[in-house]
Design a protein around this motif. Structure first.
Motif, PDB file in Angstrom:
ATOM      1  N   LEU A   1      35.057  40.914  38.123  1.00  0.00           N
ATOM      2  CA  LEU A   1      35.876  41.278  39.276  1.00  0.00           C
ATOM      3  C   LEU A   1      36.273  40.053  40.080  1.00  0.00           C
ATOM      4  O   LEU A   1      35.654  38.993  39.972  1.00  0.00           O
ATOM      5  N   ASN A   2      37.306  40.224  40.912  1.00  0.00           N
ATOM      6  CA  ASN A   2      37.656  39.187  41.875  1.00  0.00           C
ATOM      7  C   ASN A   2      37.793  39.828  43.242  1.00  0.00           C
ATOM      8  O   ASN A   2      37.834  41.057  43.374  1.00  0.00           O
ATOM      9  N   PHE A   3      37.875  38.996  44.277  1.00  0.00           N
ATOM     10  CA  PHE A   3      37.870  39.520  45.644  1.00  0.00           C
ATOM     11  C   PHE A   3      39.127  40.300  45.989  1.00  0.00           C
ATOM     12  O   PHE A   3      39.116  41.157  46.869  1.00  0.00           O
ATOM     13  N   GLU A   4      40.200  40.027  45.303  1.00  0.00           N
ATOM     14  CA  GLU A   4      41.424  40.796  45.549  1.00  0.00           C
ATOM     15  C   GLU A   4      41.198  42.263  45.180  1.00  0.00           C
ATOM     16  O   GLU A   4      41.615  43.167  45.910  1.00  0.00           O
TER      17      GLU A   4
ATOM     18  N   ILE B   1      38.272  43.805  45.089  1.00  0.00           N
ATOM     19  CA  ILE B   1      37.294  44.377  46.022  1.00  0.00           C
ATOM     20  C   ILE B   1      37.943  44.744  47.350  1.00  0.00           C
ATOM     21  O   ILE B   1      37.729  45.832  47.890  1.00  0.00           O
ATOM     22  N   LEU B   2      38.756  43.825  47.897  1.00  0.00           N
ATOM     23  CA  LEU B   2      39.398  44.071  49.185  1.00  0.00           C
ATOM     24  C   LEU B   2      40.413  45.210  49.112  1.00  0.00           C
ATOM     25  O   LEU B   2      40.545  45.994  50.056  1.00  0.00           O
ATOM     26  N   SER B   3      41.105  45.318  47.985  1.00  0.00           N
ATOM     27  CA  SER B   3      42.112  46.376  47.855  1.00  0.00           C
ATOM     28  C   SER B   3      41.464  47.761  47.801  1.00  0.00           C
ATOM     29  O   SER B   3      42.065  48.761  48.196  1.00  0.00           O
ATOM     30  N   ALA B   4      40.230  47.822  47.309  1.00  0.00           N
ATOM     31  CA  ALA B   4      39.536  49.107  47.195  1.00  0.00           C
ATOM     32  C   ALA B   4      38.542  49.337  48.326  1.00  0.00           C
ATOM     33  O   ALA B   4      37.976  50.426  48.432  1.00  0.00           O
ATOM     34  N   GLY B   5      38.351  48.332  49.168  1.00  0.00           N
ATOM     35  CA  GLY B   5      37.271  48.348  50.145  1.00  0.00           C
ATOM     36  C   GLY B   5      37.218  49.532  51.085  1.00  0.00           C
ATOM     37  O   GLY B   5      36.202  50.234  51.150  1.00  0.00           O
ATOM     38  N   PHE B   6      38.292  49.807  51.838  1.00  0.00           N
ATOM     39  CA  PHE B   6      38.246  50.829  52.882  1.00  0.00           C
ATOM     40  C   PHE B   6      38.025  52.215  52.296  1.00  0.00           C
ATOM     41  O   PHE B   6      37.210  52.990  52.810  1.00  0.00           O
ATOM     42  N   SER B   7      38.721  52.542  51.226  1.00  0.00           N
ATOM     43  CA  SER B   7      38.575  53.871  50.620  1.00  0.00           C
ATOM     44  C   SER B   7      37.161  54.075  50.088  1.00  0.00           C
ATOM     45  O   SER B   7      36.606  55.176  50.169  1.00  0.00           O
TER      46      SER B   7
ATOM     47  N   LEU C   1      28.418  39.487  44.550  1.00  0.00           N
ATOM     48  CA  LEU C   1      29.600  38.979  45.268  1.00  0.00           C
ATOM     49  C   LEU C   1      29.822  37.490  44.990  1.00  0.00           C
ATOM     50  O   LEU C   1      30.975  37.029  44.909  1.00  0.00           O
ATOM     51  N   PHE C   2      28.732  36.742  44.837  1.00  0.00           N
ATOM     52  CA  PHE C   2      28.855  35.315  44.517  1.00  0.00           C
ATOM     53  C   PHE C   2      29.525  35.123  43.160  1.00  0.00           C
ATOM     54  O   PHE C   2      30.383  34.245  42.987  1.00  0.00           O
TER      55      PHE C   2
ATOM     56  N   ASN D   1      34.430  33.949  39.859  1.00  0.00           N
ATOM     57  CA  ASN D   1      35.519  34.426  39.012  1.00  0.00           C
ATOM     58  C   ASN D   1      36.865  34.314  39.714  1.00  0.00           C
ATOM     59  O   ASN D   1      37.894  34.023  39.084  1.00  0.00           O
ATOM     60  N   THR D   2      36.875  34.531  41.033  1.00  0.00           N
ATOM     61  CA  THR D   2      38.116  34.456  41.803  1.00  0.00           C
ATOM     62  C   THR D   2      38.698  33.048  41.799  1.00  0.00           C
ATOM     63  O   THR D   2      39.920  32.867  41.645  1.00  0.00           O
ATOM     64  N   VAL D   3      37.841  32.056  41.957  1.00  0.00           N
ATOM     65  CA  VAL D   3      38.323  30.667  42.010  1.00  0.00           C
ATOM     66  C   VAL D   3      38.480  30.065  40.617  1.00  0.00           C
ATOM     67  O   VAL D   3      38.996  28.945  40.472  1.00  0.00           O
ATOM     68  N   GLY D   4      38.049  30.782  39.585  1.00  0.00           N
ATOM     69  CA  GLY D   4      38.188  30.285  38.222  1.00  0.00           C
ATOM     70  C   GLY D   4      37.345  29.068  37.930  1.00  0.00           C
ATOM     71  O   GLY D   4      37.766  28.163  37.203  1.00  0.00           O
ATOM     72  N   PHE D   5      36.123  29.063  38.457  1.00  0.00           N
ATOM     73  CA  PHE D   5      35.254  27.897  38.339  1.00  0.00           C
ATOM     74  C   PHE D   5      34.735  27.710  36.909  1.00  0.00           C
ATOM     75  O   PHE D   5      34.552  26.592  36.438  1.00  0.00           O
ATOM     76  N   LEU D   6      34.497  28.816  36.208  1.00  0.00           N
ATOM     77  CA  LEU D   6      33.916  28.745  34.867  1.00  0.00           C
ATOM     78  C   LEU D   6      34.990  28.861  33.788  1.00  0.00           C
ATOM     79  O   LEU D   6      35.980  29.584  33.966  1.00  0.00           O
TER      80      LEU D   6
END
Length: 354
Positions: A103-106, A108-114, A283-284, A289-294
């Motif tokens: 997963l990435n934070f985009e 998570i945030l898009s699904a967060g409130f619901s 979350l870490f 995964n979001t920043v593409g570190f690996l």
């Protein structure tokens, strides 16, 4: 001290040290035996899952079934228990953390409130329904509360946290944990066969499993047949329920304290409550995964490792299921627990379509 006395003291010391070493070695062998057993069952489940007739069930459910079958047909060595517990608890959390790489934070945030709305609705409804039903059936309020919080929030972890806050006896805690483990496993297997006929999208099925199943292990196993989208969604929804454990525990502790007219001897403050740290690990990994570190190759390898670890955890769960524990429950307690679980499923079906 005489030379003879000194020699005897030295021999005694060596003998004690030798016994300690042998005991430590037996414990390590037993621990390894349990871990290796879950590994073998997980690998076997992966082979079985490749057959078309079993593919709909997924490797997680097959791991649980193999664990249950092994326990029923061959029994489990007593000294293997620590290794099985390690697989079903520690490796489970390690696998969940690594699954954050999917997963990435985009997302998570898009699904967060619901997800927050769903989780709050599920917890409030389940607690109110089961506590009211328990009161109608004149069940011990501590027992009905433990089963209700295990059903509503996150299974055994919720029960263990809440039990000392409401002053529940140890035997009630043990019975509640056993019931939730068995009931959750039954519903998990039921979901696997229900999935093909529901007509849900993978996202909808993920919402259903994440919002209605008891343990994290149950959620992960049941969501697997729906694919990655289903699994990722289910984990996010379930982790939301896990995160709400602390406020729920504090509220219940406060309610019982007021009703009893005193403060339970083991009452804890907010800072004393166990924090589900694996959520931060998850979350870490999402951040990485979001920043593409690996590199992609390493990410895929770690995700494959997470599936293996989770399969081992499911095998451990199956090896730990003991249906004889149901005999300790009265019919009224069974009615409350089963009715609460199915009421939660109906609510989940409703929320999924809203």
């Amino acid at each position: 001290m005489s030379p003879i006395g000194a020699a005897k003291t030295k021999e005694t010391s060596i003998s004690l040290e030798s016994r300690k070493m042998r005991k430590s070695l037996r414990l390590k062998k037993g621990w390894m035996k349990g871990v290796i057993l879950t590994l073998v069952l997980a690998l076997l489940a992966g082979i079985v899952a490749d057959f078309p007739i079993f593919s709909v069930m997924g490797v997680m459910i097959i791991s649980i079934l193999l664990g249950m079958s092994w326990k029923g047909l061959m029994d489990v060595p007593a000294d293997a228990a620590p290794g099985i517990t390690f697989s079903s608890k520690i490796l489970l959390r390690a696998g969940i953390i690594l699954m954050g790489l999917r997963l990435n934070f985009e997302q998570i945030l898009s699904a967060g409130f619901s997800i927050v709305i769903i989780d709050v609705a599920v917890i409030v409804f389940t607690l109110v329904f089961m506590l009211y039903l328990g009161k109608l059936l004149s069940i011990d309020r501590h027992l009905s509360t433990l089963i209700a919080v295990g059903t509503a929030v996150c299974g055994a972890a919720a029960i263990v946290v809440v039990a000392p806050l409401i002053g529940a006896k140890k035997e009630l805690t043990a019975i509640s944990v056993a019931f939730i483990a068995i009931m959750g496993t039954i519903v998990t297997i039921f979901y696997t066969f229900l999935y093909p006929v529901l007509g849900f999208t993978p996202y909808e099925y993920g919402i259903l499993t994440g919002s209605t199943l008891h343990e994290l292990a149950h959620v992960i196993a049941a969501a697997t047949p729906g694919g990655d989208i289903s699994s990722d969604t289910a984990i996010l929804v379930k982790l939301g329920r896990v995160a709400l454990l602390i406020p729920v525990a504090i509220v219940l502790g406060s309610i019982f304290s007021k009703k009893s007219g005193n403060v339970p001897a083991q009452k804890r403050t907010f800072k004393d409550l166990p924090v589900p740290w694996f959520i931060f690990g998850f979350l870490f990994m999402c951040l990485i995964n979001t920043v593409g570190f690996l590199p992609d190759a390493l990410t895929k390898m770690l995700i494959a490792l997470s599936i293996l670890l989770l399969s081992m955890a499911m095998a451990g769960l199956g090896l730990s299921v003991n249906f004889s524990e149901f005999k300790k429950l009265s019919s009224k307690v069974l009615i409350t627990g089963v009715a609460g679980s199915f009421a939660l499923i109906l609510l989940g079906l409703l929320l999924t379509k809203l």
